[in-house]
Design a protein around this motif. Structure first.
Motif, PDB file in Angstrom:
ATOM      1  N   ALA A   1       0.992  -1.119  -0.039  1.00 56.67           N
ATOM      2  CA  ALA A   1      -0.064  -0.055   0.031  1.00 56.67           C
ATOM      3  C   ALA A   1       0.826   1.198   0.041  1.00 56.67           C
ATOM      4  O   ALA A   1       0.601   2.455  -0.684  1.00 56.67           O
ATOM      5  N   ALA A   2       1.854   1.244   0.670  1.00 58.15           N
ATOM      6  CA  ALA A   2       2.685   2.349   1.126  1.00 58.15           C
ATOM      7  C   ALA A   2       3.708   2.677  -0.292  1.00 58.15           C
ATOM      8  O   ALA A   2       3.814   3.813  -0.705  1.00 58.15           O
ATOM      9  N   ARG A   3       4.084   1.531  -0.603  1.00 60.19           N
ATOM     10  CA  ARG A   3       5.201   1.802  -1.946  1.00 60.19           C
ATOM     11  C   ARG A   3       4.692   1.741  -3.083  1.00 60.19           C
ATOM     12  O   ARG A   3       5.227   2.642  -4.004  1.00 60.19           O
ATOM     13  N   THR A   4       3.593   0.962  -3.754  1.00 60.79           N
ATOM     14  CA  THR A   4       3.161   0.963  -4.954  1.00 60.79           C
ATOM     15  C   THR A   4       1.496   0.867  -4.653  1.00 60.79           C
ATOM     16  O   THR A   4       0.828  -0.292  -5.331  1.00 60.79           O
ATOM     17  N   PRO A   5       0.922   1.932  -4.268  1.00 56.98           N
ATOM     18  CA  PRO A   5      -0.594   1.855  -4.171  1.00 56.98           C
ATOM     19  C   PRO A   5      -1.206   1.479  -5.391  1.00 56.98           C
ATOM     20  O   PRO A   5      -2.492   0.853  -5.192  1.00 56.98           O
ATOM     21  N   ALA A   6      -0.783   1.790  -6.765  1.00 55.84           N
ATOM     22  CA  ALA A   6      -1.721   1.719  -7.804  1.00 55.84           C
ATOM     23  C   ALA A   6      -1.529  -0.055  -8.165  1.00 55.84           C
ATOM     24  O   ALA A   6      -2.247  -0.605  -8.990  1.00 55.84           O
ATOM     25  N   LEU A   7      -0.780  -0.681  -7.727  1.00 53.63           N
ATOM     26  CA  LEU A   7      -0.390  -1.903  -7.831  1.00 53.63           C
ATOM     27  C   LEU A   7      -1.122  -2.908  -6.855  1.00 53.63           C
ATOM     28  O   LEU A   7      -1.321  -4.045  -6.874  1.00 53.63           O
ATOM     29  N   ALA A   8      -1.746  -2.167  -5.663  1.00 51.74           N
ATOM     30  CA  ALA A   8      -2.648  -3.021  -4.665  1.00 51.74           C
ATOM     31  C   ALA A   8      -3.552  -2.225  -4.188  1.00 51.74           C
ATOM     32  O   ALA A   8      -3.547  -1.372  -3.350  1.00 51.74           O
ATOM     33  N   PRO A   9      -4.777  -2.130  -4.849  1.00 54.34           N
ATOM     34  CA  PRO A   9      -5.624  -1.312  -4.670  1.00 54.34           C
ATOM     35  C   PRO A   9      -6.600  -1.555  -3.392  1.00 54.34           C
ATOM     36  O   PRO A   9      -7.237  -0.993  -3.005  1.00 54.34           O
ATOM     37  N   ARG A  10      -6.562  -3.015  -3.040  1.00 49.93           N
ATOM     38  CA  ARG A  10      -7.271  -3.304  -1.840  1.00 49.93           C
ATOM     39  C   ARG A  10      -5.925  -3.982  -0.882  1.00 49.93           C
ATOM     40  O   ARG A  10      -5.406  -4.805  -1.336  1.00 49.93           O
ATOM     41  N   VAL A  11      -5.983  -3.706   0.330  1.00 51.89           N
ATOM     42  CA  VAL A  11      -5.007  -4.138   1.064  1.00 51.89           C
ATOM     43  C   VAL A  11      -5.720  -4.624   2.552  1.00 51.89           C
ATOM     44  O   VAL A  11      -6.427  -3.536   3.278  1.00 51.89           O
ATOM     45  N   ALA A  12      -5.453  -5.598   2.807  1.00 66.02           N
ATOM     46  CA  ALA A  12      -5.747  -6.207   4.414  1.00 66.02           C
ATOM     47  C   ALA A  12      -4.470  -6.415   5.241  1.00 66.02           C
ATOM     48  O   ALA A  12      -3.991  -7.410   4.690  1.00 66.02           O
ATOM     49  N   ALA A  13      -4.600  -5.978   6.371  1.00 61.89           N
ATOM     50  CA  ALA A  13      -3.512  -6.188   7.398  1.00 61.89           C
ATOM     51  C   ALA A  13      -4.022  -6.688   8.648  1.00 61.89           C
ATOM     52  O   ALA A  13      -4.770  -5.949   9.242  1.00 61.89           O
ATOM     53  N   VAL A  14      -3.963  -8.065   8.815  1.00 64.09           N
ATOM     54  CA  VAL A  14      -4.582  -8.709  10.057  1.00 64.09           C
ATOM     55  C   VAL A  14      -3.594  -9.083  10.978  1.00 64.09           C
ATOM     56  O   VAL A  14      -2.408  -9.356  10.719  1.00 64.09           O
ATOM     57  N   VAL A  15      -3.778  -8.661  12.282  1.00 63.78           N
ATOM     58  CA  VAL A  15      -3.225  -8.644  13.483  1.00 63.78           C
ATOM     59  C   VAL A  15      -1.684  -8.284  13.148  1.00 63.78           C
ATOM     60  O   VAL A  15      -0.690  -8.770  13.226  1.00 63.78           O
ATOM     61  N   SER A  16      -1.581  -6.746  12.671  1.00 63.72           N
ATOM     62  CA  SER A  16      -0.478  -6.330  12.294  1.00 63.72           C
ATOM     63  C   SER A  16      -0.416  -4.847  12.772  1.00 63.72           C
ATOM     64  O   SER A  16      -0.967  -4.284  13.554  1.00 63.72           O
ATOM     65  N   SER A  17       0.533  -3.940  12.123  1.00 64.19           N
ATOM     66  CA  SER A  17       0.913  -2.720  12.594  1.00 64.19           C
ATOM     67  C   SER A  17       1.538  -2.005  11.413  1.00 64.19           C
ATOM     68  O   SER A  17       2.155  -2.382  10.519  1.00 64.19           O
ATOM     69  N   PRO A  18       1.456  -0.498  11.577  1.00 67.38           N
ATOM     70  CA  PRO A  18       1.898   0.474  10.585  1.00 67.38           C
ATOM     71  C   PRO A  18       3.739   0.509  10.854  1.00 67.38           C
ATOM     72  O   PRO A  18       4.355   0.895   9.901  1.00 67.38           O
TER      73      PRO A  18
END
Length: 360
Positions: free
Chosen positions: A167-184
């Motif tokens: 999501a942070a590096r190439t948002p155009a290549l990952a339009p939907r992102v799910a982060a489960v039990v994680s952190s920024p």
């Protein structure tokens, strides 16, 4: 790395594949061999591919049956009619460099315990790769599939970190992102407590040190309540003996070091991240377990509040689990509907430009 060819090769068993390519890490070229598994079929446009990223001690066996007969670690979410519907999506899971289960004969990875081109183990010569380098290797998978972008990038724990990096590096290549039990960010628990304890546990005779590092990971993963729940009538050490059979200490430490390089704000300031996500129409889903010993829920909760205030389409959920952090693997019913909703959102308009493609 950006100009290097990446090769996708089918494996011997159904759905198995291998990715090969050269990755430049800290000025050193590393010929990578990374195994993976896939479920479903690519469509004609090749725009239905979903990348599932594995957790710290996980492998490419996200679905299907494990060698011991148990289901894959996210099997409840991957399959026909499930949240990651393999009748609609091509779902791929790729081993990371330094995969902990390197002694498993079916797990293909490149790391300190695998052969250097000179035939000897890489050992301490294996370069200290970062989350940015891992993203680069996964970009190689996307390119090798001939896909214009992922439909989504998802994962739990360390896998959630990887998804957020997309999501942070190439948002155009990952339009939907799910982060489960994680952190920024790899916060004070990982950097100030778990990391030092991991290195302390790694001291001494290698077999014993491997057992103690896995004991530590088990405790952080389950918490006191989870350990009591699962091991009240069984032997923790017997369980650890099964874990050590396929793991390698140098790879436990390699992944443990790499996770500490995760920090979205080192990729870009928050204002820039939010601007990119608004412009690209990025949709984020974050899910946390209250009482998680690895990732305090407040880390992601506060981040989600900031992104939502900035106009980003970010859904954040929290739930309780007696298994602590591992609830992100075992209690998937708590977030299955939210993941399904993420996958079902209308396709985004084409957002790739030539500059972004060149940087993959």
């Amino acid at each position: 790395m950006r100009d290097s060819p990446w090769t996708w090769m089918p494996g011997e068993s159904p759905g198995a594949f291998e990715l090969r390519g050269d990755l430049t890490v800290a000025g050193q070229t590393v010929p990578l061999r990374l195994g993976g598994r896939a479920w479903g079929e690519l469509n004609a446009a090749r725009d239905n591919a979903v990348l599932v990223c594995h957790h710290y001690t996980g492998t490419m066996r996200a679905a299907g049956e494990q060698p011991d007969g148990t289901p894959g670690w996210w099997d409840a979410l991957i399959g026909p009619g499930r949240a990651l519907d393999t009748d609609r999506f091509y779902v791929a899971c790729l081993n990371t460099p330094g995969n902990v289960q390197v002694r498993d004969p079916e797990v293909v990875t490149t790391g300190p315990a695998t052969p250097h081109p000179d035939g000897q183990p890489w050992g301490e010569r294996f370069p200290a790769w970062t989350m940015a380098d891992l993203h680069g290797a996964q970009c190689g998978l996307l390119r090798s599939l001939g896909a214009p972008h992922w439909h989504a990038v998802v994962g739990p724990s360390f896998g959630g970190m990887q998804a957020l990096q997309w999501a942070a590096r190439t948002p155009a290549l990952a339009p939907r992102v799910a982060a489960v039990v994680s952190s920024p960010v790899a916060g004070p628990v990982l950097r100030g407590v778990f990391g030092p304890l991991l290195h302390a546990a790694a001291q001494g005779e290698p077999d014993g040190a491997l057992r103690e590092t896995l004991r530590l990971i088990t405790f952080f993963g389950l918490g006191a309540d989870g350990v009591d729940l699962l091991f009240r009538d069984t032997d923790v050490d017997a369980y650890l003996r099964t874990r050590t059979a396929t793991a390698d200490l140098s790879h436990v430490l390699d992944i443990g070091r790499a996770v500490q390089t995760h920090d979205l704000l080192e990729v870009a300031p928050l204002d820039d991240l939010c601007r990119r996500w608004r412009e690209q129409g990025t949709r984020l889903l974050s899910v946390n377990v209250r009482g998680d010993q690895f990732f305090p829920a407040a880390e992601m909760r506060d981040f989600a509040a900031q992104t939502q205030a900035a106009g980003v389409a970010h859904t954040h959920l929290e739930f309780d689990s007696p298994r602590g952090h591992l609830g992100g693997l075992t209690d998937t019913a708590a977030f299955e509907d939210a993941l399904r909703d993420l996958m079902d959102t209308a396709p985004l308009p084409p957002a790739l430009d030539a500059a972004e493609v060149r940087h993959v």
